[in-house]
Design an enzyme around this catalytic site. Sequence first.
Site, PDB file in Angstrom:
ATOM      1  N   ASP A  71     -10.106  -7.447  -0.582  1.00  0.00           N
ATOM      2  CA  ASP A  71     -10.270  -7.431  -2.048  1.00  0.00           C
ATOM      3  C   ASP A  71      -8.787  -6.659  -1.934  1.00  0.00           C
ATOM      4  OD1 ASP A  71     -12.277  -7.525  -3.668  1.00  0.00           O
ATOM      5  OD2 ASP A  71     -13.456  -6.093  -2.987  1.00  0.00           O
ATOM      6  N   ASP A 104      -7.368  -3.694  -2.651  1.00  0.00           N
ATOM      7  CA  ASP A 104      -7.624  -2.240  -2.807  1.00  0.00           C
ATOM      8  C   ASP A 104      -7.828  -1.395  -1.843  1.00  0.00           C
ATOM      9  OD1 ASP A 104     -10.148  -2.972  -1.895  1.00  0.00           O
ATOM     10  OD2 ASP A 104     -10.979  -2.691  -3.362  1.00  0.00           O
ATOM     11  N   ASP A 135      -9.933   0.083  -0.198  1.00  0.00           N
ATOM     12  CA  ASP A 135     -10.635  -0.314   1.189  1.00  0.00           C
ATOM     13  C   ASP A 135     -10.145  -2.051   1.782  1.00  0.00           C
ATOM     14  OD1 ASP A 135     -12.470   1.375   1.498  1.00  0.00           O
ATOM     15  OD2 ASP A 135     -13.731   0.854  -0.672  1.00  0.00           O
ATOM     16  N   GLU A 179     -15.226 -10.027   2.279  1.00  0.00           N
ATOM     17  CA  GLU A 179     -15.360  -8.679   1.975  1.00  0.00           C
ATOM     18  C   GLU A 179     -16.382  -8.137   1.149  1.00  0.00           C
ATOM     19  OE1 GLU A 179     -12.536  -6.243   0.612  1.00  0.00           O
ATOM     20  OE2 GLU A 179     -14.268  -4.215   0.328  1.00  0.00           O
TER      21      GLU A 179
END
Length: 644
Positions: free
Chosen positions: A501, A503, A505, A427
């Site tokens: 990541d 998180d 997203d 990412e």
Amino acid sequence: MSDKYDAKSLTVLHGLEPVRERPGMYIGSTDTVGLHHLVWEIVDNAVDEANEGYGKHIYVTIHDDGSLEVCDQGRGIPYDYNAREKMNGFQIVYQTLHGGGKFDESNYKSAGGLHGVGASVTNALSVWMEVHSFKDGRDHFMRFENGGKKASPLQDLGPTTKRGTDVRFLPDGSIFSDTNFSFDRIAQHLDDQACLTKGVTFHLLDERSGRKQDFYYENGLLEYYLRHTAGKDGLTSAIHIEGKSEDGIKVEVTFGFLKDNYDEKIISFANGVRTGDGGYHVTGLKKALTNCFNSYAINHKQIRSNDSLDGDCLREGLVAILSTWVPEHLLQFEGQTKGKLGTKEAINAVDKVVESKLSYYLEEHDGEASAVVKKTTDEMKARVQAENARRKERELLKSKISSFNLSDKLTPCSSKDYLRNELFIVEGDSAGGSAKKGRDPRHQAILPLRGKPKNTTDVEDEKALLGNKEIATLIYTIGAGFDSDFKVKDIHYGKVIIMTDADDDGSHIQSLLLTFFYSHMKPLLETGHVYIACPPLYRVYNGKKEIYCYDDTELEKAKQAIGKGYKVNRYKGLGEMNYDQLSTTTMLPEKRKLLRVFIQDDEECKDKVNLFLGKDTDRRKDWIENNIDFTTKDTFTKEVEREK
Ligand code: 0RA
């Protein structure tokens, strides 16, 4: 081979206690499979005698009382006293591990039960065992009880006209979950043994039911072969070859080639045991076949002298039954289940024996030899054609994905060992940069994603799919096509690793990628080639030490471990790690954690993908309203609150 044996020639290695302590180590398990290993060990001794030329009949009886008896017509067990071992021959055979030792080096011991541990294991796992040795005109007897303990002295019961050994035992119900002998299982084993010991009759009788069956093969492997090929058209007749190598390895094989059949079937045995995973004897057979047919084809100008027949193509339609007997000092089994012959000498032994006879056979059977050569060259042509078709298909795919559509972001790896190679889908460009610096350039390729990949759930239109730069790049990079054209054997990476990541997203990107694989490269998931990388969430450190943590529990532990003056880095994204940290925590095979993605329940998976990523927005809205708690907005605060 010396013909004179006495108890002096027997060797003793261990006592019996370990067998009762850990039966699984000796017979694999204590279920019905393990139970029958007790039988194989006893039958093996009888078969060994027959193989040495002593006795033409072996009797196996399942008695009413649950015991089992094996009688042979061999030389009988030596009953004299062995001063060195301070035991008689009965005790050496039935009370000591690996105490068989009855054959000298030029002999062939059946590898028997699971690990060829010998009849003492059967005694160790029995309530009682009784043994008669009919030898030198006298009947000697001994009884063991309670896991192989001596229950009677060795007794001379008087004169007899019989010759051989008679062993009867009752398996210990406190060890086995099931002590019921299976007629069918024993019948199958005796059938195998009979085929390998031609000329010997195995008589099975079940007193419980009255069932009876005899097993006898006059021609051994040949009959076995004929049974396996019954009703099938042959390109050749059954070819039977027997011989012995200089190092004493005995080789016997029956084989032939079938018409209109493309399977390779090699059933192999080593010292009477089925070698389900092949081994060096099988290698030797393959070598001989390839060499002989190549020489024949070249000598008869059926192929050019600088061409050669491909072994794989040659063996399509081959049925072979191969049995080798390796002298005990060379005998070696390999693999988890010991299903593979590990004796290197077997390659040359089988190769030489087979080549020396097969080359003559082929000269004398021109029609058969030519038919096999023709089938092989046809197959080779077919394979070249298929390979060309595949190449064209790949080129077509390349042209469909115009270079305009490809992202130029892939950093490839250098190795052509595709299955060892790893594709990291990363990412963001900045993490991509770190990954590029921290990777192993031989085996790790990096593909950074910019933004979110397209949701491909309901995209069936090829143009729409390939028109998307990220998706086209993924398809092209993985290199094995997509949708119904996807061929998992063509993949360029053994591991496709999603690295995002930790998180929301990141999770979203993960689901979009998984959805893409699920909808358009399903076999990639089914065969376990898709992984998710697990970057650490925290680094706890002081001047001297550092610990990476993957969740909050680990964080707490690490704080305590580092002690006073600890500091904590919380990684909100991959980009916050330097390349060195990213490499050692998340990419280095020895250090990283990977989650392997599998489809557990395809129906449920289909339903969830449809629910979360499909077109039906109402259904999704309903689910969210019923399942998500909107009172705490930030998932991180949620975690912290829970901890209090
Ligand atoms: C040691 C030496 C000899 C035979 C045997 C053992 C023997 C063991 C068993 C177990 C079941 N049946 C068996 N038959 C033979 C050779 C004895 C000789 O040369 O006289």
